[in-house]
Design a protein around this motif. Sequence first.
Motif, short mmCIF file in Angstrom:
data_model
loop_
_atom_site.label_atom_id
_atom_site.label_comp_id
_atom_site.label_asym_id
_atom_site.label_seq_id
_atom_site.Cartn_x
_atom_site.Cartn_y
_atom_site.Cartn_z
N ASP A 174 0.87 -1.18 0.00
CA ASP A 174 0.00 0.00 0.00
C ASP A 174 0.91 1.23 0.00
O ASP A 174 1.66 1.45 0.95
N LEU A 175 0.87 2.00 -1.07
CA LEU A 175 1.77 3.14 -1.26
C LEU A 175 0.94 4.41 -1.46
O LEU A 175 0.08 4.47 -2.34
N ARG A 176 1.20 5.42 -0.62
CA ARG A 176 0.49 6.70 -0.70
C ARG A 176 1.51 7.83 -0.63
O ARG A 176 2.42 7.79 0.18
N VAL A 177 1.32 8.83 -1.47
CA VAL A 177 2.31 9.89 -1.67
C VAL A 177 1.77 11.21 -1.14
O VAL A 177 0.58 11.52 -1.26
N ASP A 178 2.67 12.00 -0.55
CA ASP A 178 2.34 13.32 -0.04
C ASP A 178 2.30 14.30 -1.21
O ASP A 178 3.35 14.61 -1.79
N PRO A 179 1.14 14.81 -1.60
CA PRO A 179 1.06 15.69 -2.77
C PRO A 179 1.76 17.02 -2.57
O PRO A 179 2.12 17.68 -3.55
N SER A 180 1.97 17.43 -1.31
CA SER A 180 2.65 18.71 -1.08
C SER A 180 4.14 18.61 -1.36
O SER A 180 4.82 19.63 -1.50
N ALA A 181 4.67 17.38 -1.45
CA ALA A 181 6.08 17.18 -1.78
C ALA A 181 6.24 16.75 -3.23
O ALA A 181 7.09 17.28 -3.96
N ALA A 182 5.41 15.79 -3.69
CA ALA A 182 5.53 15.26 -5.05
C ALA A 182 4.82 16.19 -6.03
O ALA A 182 3.77 15.87 -6.60
N LEU A 183 5.41 17.34 -6.24
CA LEU A 183 4.77 18.35 -7.09
C LEU A 183 4.68 17.91 -8.54
O LEU A 183 3.84 18.40 -9.30
N PHE A 184 5.54 16.97 -8.95
CA PHE A 184 5.51 16.49 -10.33
C PHE A 184 4.16 15.84 -10.67
O PHE A 184 3.76 15.81 -11.84
N LEU A 185 3.44 15.37 -9.65
CA LEU A 185 2.14 14.74 -9.90
C LEU A 185 1.13 15.74 -10.44
O LEU A 185 0.17 15.35 -11.12
N SER A 186 1.33 17.01 -10.14
CA SER A 186 0.41 18.05 -10.62
C SER A 186 1.05 18.92 -11.70
O SER A 186 0.57 20.02 -11.97
N GLY A 187 2.15 18.44 -12.28
CA GLY A 187 2.79 19.16 -13.37
C GLY A 187 3.63 20.34 -12.93
O GLY A 187 4.00 21.18 -13.76
N GLN A 188 3.95 20.42 -11.63
CA GLN A 188 4.75 21.52 -11.12
C GLN A 188 6.18 21.06 -10.83
O GLN A 188 6.49 19.87 -10.88
N GLN A 189 7.04 22.02 -10.50
CA GLN A 189 8.41 21.71 -10.11
C GLN A 189 8.67 22.26 -8.72
O GLN A 189 8.01 23.19 -8.26
N ASP A 191 11.57 21.42 -5.00
CA ASP A 191 12.81 20.86 -4.50
C ASP A 191 12.86 19.36 -4.79
O ASP A 191 11.83 18.69 -4.88
N PRO A 192 14.08 18.80 -4.91
CA PRO A 192 14.21 17.35 -5.14
C PRO A 192 13.94 16.56 -3.86
O PRO A 192 14.85 16.01 -3.23
N VAL A 193 12.68 16.54 -3.46
CA VAL A 193 12.24 15.88 -2.23
C VAL A 193 10.94 15.13 -2.52
O VAL A 193 10.09 15.62 -3.29
N ASN A 194 10.78 13.98 -1.91
CA ASN A 194 9.53 13.25 -2.01
C ASN A 194 9.21 12.65 -0.65
O ASN A 194 10.13 12.27 0.09
N ARG A 195 7.96 12.60 -0.29
CA ARG A 195 7.53 12.00 0.99
C ARG A 195 6.35 11.07 0.71
O ARG A 195 5.50 11.37 -0.13
N MET A 196 6.27 10.00 1.48
CA MET A 196 5.21 9.02 1.23
C MET A 196 5.01 8.13 2.44
O MET A 196 5.80 8.16 3.40
N TRP A 197 3.97 7.35 2.37
CA TRP A 197 3.66 6.32 3.37
C TRP A 197 3.59 5.00 2.64
O TRP A 197 3.00 4.91 1.55
N VAL A 198 4.13 3.96 3.23
CA VAL A 198 4.10 2.65 2.59
C VAL A 198 3.90 1.59 3.67
O VAL A 198 4.40 1.73 4.80
N ARG A 199 3.15 0.56 3.32
CA ARG A 199 2.87 -0.50 4.29
C ARG A 199 2.78 -1.83 3.56
O ARG A 199 2.11 -1.92 2.52
N PRO A 200 3.41 -2.87 4.10
CA PRO A 200 3.25 -4.19 3.49
C PRO A 200 1.86 -4.73 3.73
O PRO A 200 1.14 -4.27 4.62
N PHE A 201 1.47 -5.72 2.94
CA PHE A 201 0.19 -6.40 3.19
C PHE A 201 0.26 -7.13 4.52
O PHE A 201 1.33 -7.44 5.03
N ALA A 202 -0.91 -7.41 5.08
CA ALA A 202 -0.99 -7.93 6.45
C ALA A 202 -0.17 -9.20 6.65
O ALA A 202 0.54 -9.34 7.66
#
Length: 293
Positions: A174-189, A191-202
Amino acid sequence: MTQPATLTSTRPFADLTTLTDLGGGAFAALIDPIWTIGPKVHGGCMMALCAAAAREVIRAPQEEAASRPVDTRAMQPIAVSASYLNAPDPGEVRLVTTVRKRGRQVCLVDVDLMQGEKVAVSAVVTLGVPDVGDPRHQEPLALDDLPAAPPADAVHITPGHPMGQIVHVAKGCDLRVDPSAALFLSGQQGDPVNRMWVRPFAEDEVDTDVAVLFALMTGDISAPVTMNRGMFGWAPTVQLTTYLRRLPAPGWLRVMASATVLGDTWFEEDHLVLDEAGHAVVQSRQLAMIPKG
């Protein structure tokens, strides 16, 4: 290349890191096509396989154990330093180990991950018992202010998401990305930083040995931070070193990837991984190449 199929397993990371003993310190593994970024096998997954092989060979019973007993059951891969030589296809691979040291506190194993006669990854794995108590000293961590679990606005990377069509590993967790860091997702530029949450299956999370290897893998889980600077495409990892600081607590892992210098050809990318309890579980640094696309 075989296209990533619909996931049917409820323990995909355990399946990935389950090894078949070939004898003589060699093991076989099968890399499912979901463990890819685009057409390439994910570097963190190959590192996890190398760590699994090293742990397996160190935990195996030894003839000299009666005269010099060493309890290796609590040992985990606390440091993995991997050089990437070739990019294998999903499918069968072989892991060849050479034990360099069997100590009471530290063991050292060389591992070559091979496909056919080609070495894809050459790794040095250090094994020991991870920290368990509170740190004697700790500086403030860059992820301290990020919520322990993803908020409602976190971007869920599903197979149908544009990023999920490239980052196939999101099918196996389960992978979820912080949109305030991953600006490329909205076509913006930005800092070279990415933040996210990830969790293995149960079923992967409940197995400590699998959860450890999954945490090591997350030290390479981020899309290249060069994407926030408008540089897209494959950013091949040349060398990656990852530290396992402690066993991950059950729950979400918070991940931050960042770079300080983007050169003409090379850039470094650091990962910091915290568990839900706020402990630093994994730290990593890699040297990679600037995408050509």
